[in-house]
Design a protein around this motif. Structure first.
Motif: not given
Length: 243
Positions: A141-147, A173-174, A182-183, A196-198
């Motif tokens: 799910l960290h490859f699935v954006p909020d959109s 997560a960080t 992270a950035h 990647l979406v953290l």
């Protein structure tokens, strides 16, 4: 890249190059991959001990050490596992390796489209959704954006499952990484097909709405169900029982 982090052989030069860039920024990415694989193994064993013998593995990736069916069938020889992945090379590789497995299927589908996944012959023809199923959303799910509404995606999968089913989730997560690490790590992934979406702990917890979390709840992946190392890995994991 994930397979490369784990020391596997099912990866290509482009994967290795991107993975090495990420590891140069933060070696913690490799540790997350290893801890996440251990988390998956502990979760599958836990679920088998509670009578679960059906698994829907979302975003299963390239087959590597400690696959779900290998662990599950040690406890229940007739356990059924439906692997789902969107990437054609991963799917082709998995099908070649698992061709002689009678209780295992590999489906090429986008997990962001649950109706497509659930109606696929490799899923609907293998799993009996009138009985409890374990839905595994491990490091995907960290490859699935909020959109794309990851919470809504999981809700649709839950609604297809019988009471007493489980959802297992892990998510990068960080926790100990710096903002700079992270950035820069995210920048590497932006150059791939899977940015990647953290998310923070609260954002990951929201993905588990509708589930009753088993102890110890949402914890660092290497602290579930008890710590394997004192220092937390940079990812959270949990198992929830569907109501």
């Amino acid at each position: 890249m994930y397979d490369y982090y784990l020391g596997g052989a099912a990866n290509f030069a482009v994967d290795r190059e991107a993975a090495e860039k990420a590891l140069a920024i933060t070696p913690e990415i490799g540790r997350f991959a290893r801890m996440n694989r251990w988390f998956l193994g502990r979760v599958v064993r836990y679920l088998c001990e509670r009578g679960i013998d059906q698994f829907l593995d979302l975003g299963s990736g390239v087959p590597t050490v400690g696959n779900v069916h290998e662990i599950a069938q040690q406890h229940a020889p007739d356990a059924r596992v439906a692997y789902v992945d969107h990437e054609p090379v991963a799917v082709a590789h998995a099908r070649a390796l698992l061709v002689d497995q009678p209780h295992v299927s590999v489906t090429q589908a986008d997990i962001r489209h649950p109706a497509e996944v659930l109606s696929a012959p490799g899923v609907s023809g293998l799993l009996d959704f009138s009985r409890p199923v374990a839905v595994l959303a491990v490091a995907i799910l960290h490859f699935v954006p909020d959109s794309d509404d990851p919470a809504g995606i999981l809700r649709t999968y839950r609604e297809a499952c019988a009471p007493g089913s489980y959802l297992a989730l892990s998510h990068a997560a960080t926790i100990t990484m710096t903002e700079s690490e992270a950035h820069r790590g995210q920048n590497v992934y932006r150059s791939t097909t899977t940015p990647l979406v953290l998310r923070d702990r609260a954002g990951i917890a929201a993905l588990l709405d509708g589930c009753e979390l088993v102890e110890p709840g949402l914890t660092p992946i290497n602290h579930w169900p008890e710590p394997t190392e004192e220092a937390p890995a940079n990812g959270y994991g949990a198992v929830g029982r569907m109501r």
